[in-house]
Design an enzyme around this catalytic site. Structure first.
Site, short mmCIF file in Angstrom:
data_model
loop_
_atom_site.label_atom_id
_atom_site.label_comp_id
_atom_site.label_asym_id
_atom_site.label_seq_id
_atom_site.Cartn_x
_atom_site.Cartn_y
_atom_site.Cartn_z
CE1 TYR A 152 172.92 71.39 73.81
CE2 TYR A 152 174.27 70.25 75.30
CZ TYR A 152 174.19 71.29 74.49
OH TYR A 152 175.37 71.95 73.84
CE LYS A 156 175.10 69.22 71.05
NZ LYS A 156 175.01 70.30 69.41
N1 NAP Z 1 178.04 76.83 74.71
C1 NAP Z 1 178.74 75.85 75.69
O1 NAP Z 1 179.65 76.14 76.25
C2 NAP Z 1 178.87 74.58 74.64
C3 NAP Z 1 179.28 73.29 74.84
C4 NAP Z 1 179.23 72.45 74.27
C5 NAP Z 1 179.00 72.07 72.61
N2 NAP Z 1 178.13 73.30 71.99
C6 NAP Z 1 177.54 73.26 71.09
O2 NAP Z 1 178.02 74.36 70.38
C7 NAP Z 1 177.36 74.96 69.37
C8 NAP Z 1 177.06 76.25 69.49
O3 NAP Z 1 176.08 77.10 70.91
P1 NAP Z 1 176.17 77.85 71.77
O4 NAP Z 1 176.61 78.23 73.13
O5 NAP Z 1 176.87 79.13 70.21
O6 NAP Z 1 175.05 78.06 71.40
P2 NAP Z 1 173.62 79.27 71.14
O7 NAP Z 1 174.16 80.41 71.43
O8 NAP Z 1 172.49 79.01 72.27
O9 NAP Z 1 173.16 79.79 69.28
C9 NAP Z 1 172.90 78.72 69.65
C10 NAP Z 1 172.81 78.53 67.19
O10 NAP Z 1 171.70 77.76 67.15
C11 NAP Z 1 170.25 78.43 65.73
N3 NAP Z 1 169.13 77.87 65.97
C12 NAP Z 1 168.74 77.55 66.56
N4 NAP Z 1 167.69 76.18 66.14
C13 NAP Z 1 167.93 76.53 64.57
C14 NAP Z 1 167.48 76.57 63.08
N5 NAP Z 1 166.05 75.69 63.53
N6 NAP Z 1 167.81 76.70 62.32
C15 NAP Z 1 169.69 77.25 62.15
N7 NAP Z 1 169.56 77.50 63.64
C16 NAP Z 1 168.95 77.05 64.96
C17 NAP Z 1 170.62 79.57 66.66
O11 NAP Z 1 169.87 80.60 65.84
P3 NAP Z 1 169.16 81.86 66.27
O12 NAP Z 1 170.21 83.29 66.69
O13 NAP Z 1 168.08 82.04 64.48
O14 NAP Z 1 168.24 81.52 67.30
C18 NAP Z 1 172.31 80.35 67.06
O15 NAP Z 1 172.44 80.97 65.87
C19 NAP Z 1 176.13 74.29 69.83
O16 NAP Z 1 176.04 73.28 68.91
C20 NAP Z 1 176.25 73.61 71.51
O17 NAP Z 1 175.09 72.57 71.23
C21 NAP Z 1 177.88 75.13 73.11
#
Ligand code: NAP
Length: 229
Positions: A152, A156
């Site tokens: 991961y 990134k």
């Molecule tokens: N949460 C944190 O603390 C955090 C911190 C730093 C960065 N981020 C970044 O912020 C972004 C959002 O994170 P999140 O926490 O909201 O993640 P999340 O709740 O796990 O949601 C992930 C999203 O990605 C989609 N996805 C996964 N595989 C896919 C594919 N093959 N094609 C299209 N969509 C796909 C999922 O869609 P489905 O519903 O269809 O599975 C879901 O909408 C990510 O880039 C993550 O790395 C998050």
């Protein structure tokens, strides 16, 4: 009216970004794998980011109606090695993670570049994390000392590199490309360990998606400011 596309807009931070951009009056295409998951006020577009034909089809849908795309938020990602130590991470963990979080970003961005160029003031926001910072990892600082995912975090870091390469390449077309860290949010990705709400994490992405033409490009930042590469 601005036209936006957010990938992974069915849940988590992406859903909030899509909702907030729509609230600002943009026409928002919510990239989803299940159309029923698109937030209210947005238009669902089927988009599995790993499928180039599907991405091309999404571009065709947007292009036929609007002829341009003003905002692309590359939000979809997976963390294939959550809770796995670097020593236990395998090539398969890497492949699963990179497939969505790196190759998927290139697949979607490549499909959308002609429409972003047609905008004349395109904005690309790449959702990254401070865990991608090689400098903070090297210094073993803060979260980077605790969250040591090989797949991961390095995916990134690759996304950060892509951000700068795209920023340089697309500046002549008026496209600003920036990477943002939403902070540690309570979503499925983190097993709901984060202290911030998805809506709070979305705010920095929305800010970069709505930059004026004199805004920065090729940057890596969080709500608190610039992050070291
Ligand atoms: N949460 C944190 O603390 C955090 C911190 C730093 C960065 N981020 C970044 O912020 C972004 C959002 O994170 P999140 O926490 O909201 O993640 P999340 O709740 O796990 O949601 C992930 C999203 O990605 C989609 N996805 C996964 N595989 C896919 C594919 N093959 N094609 C299209 N969509 C796909 C999922 O869609 P489905 O519903 O269809 O599975 C879901 O909408 C990510 O880039 C993550 O790395 C998050």
């Amino acid at each position: 009216m601005k036209i936006a596309l957010v990938t992974g807009a069915g849940r988590g931070i992406g859903r909030e970004i899509a909702r907030q951009l729509a609230e600002q009056g943009m026409t928002v295409f919510a990239g989803v794998r299940d159309e029923s998951h698109a937030p209210e006020g947005t238009r669902p577009v089927l988009l599995d980011v790993t499928d180039a034909a599907v991405a091309a089809n999404a571009a065709k849908t947007i292009g036929e109606e609007f002829g341009r795309l003003d905002v692309l938020v590359n939000n979809a990602a997976v963390c294939g090695d959550f809770g796995v130590s670097p020593a236990d991470a395998t090539g398969e963990h890497m492949r699963t993670t990179y497939e969505v979080s790196v190759f998927g970003v290139v697949t979607v961005t490549h499909a959308m570049i002609p429409l972003l160029r047609a905008s004349g003031e395109g904005r690309i926001v790449n959702m990254t994390t401070r865990l991608a910072s090689v400098a903070l990892t090297s210094a073993r600082e803060g979260l980077n000392a605790e969250w040591r995912m090989l797949a991961y975090n390095s995916a990134k870091s690759a996304l950060n590199a892509l951000t700068v390469l795209y920023a340089n390449e697309l500046s002549e077309s008026g496209i600003l490309v920036n990477a943002v860290d939403p902070g540690h949010c309570a979503t499925d990705l983190t097993g709901h360990t984060g202290t911030r709400m998805a809506a709070e994490g979305a705010a920095v992405a929305v800010r970069m998606a709505t930059l004026t033409g004199d805004g920065p490009t090729g940057t890596f930042s969080s709500e608190e400011g610039q992050l070291p590469w």
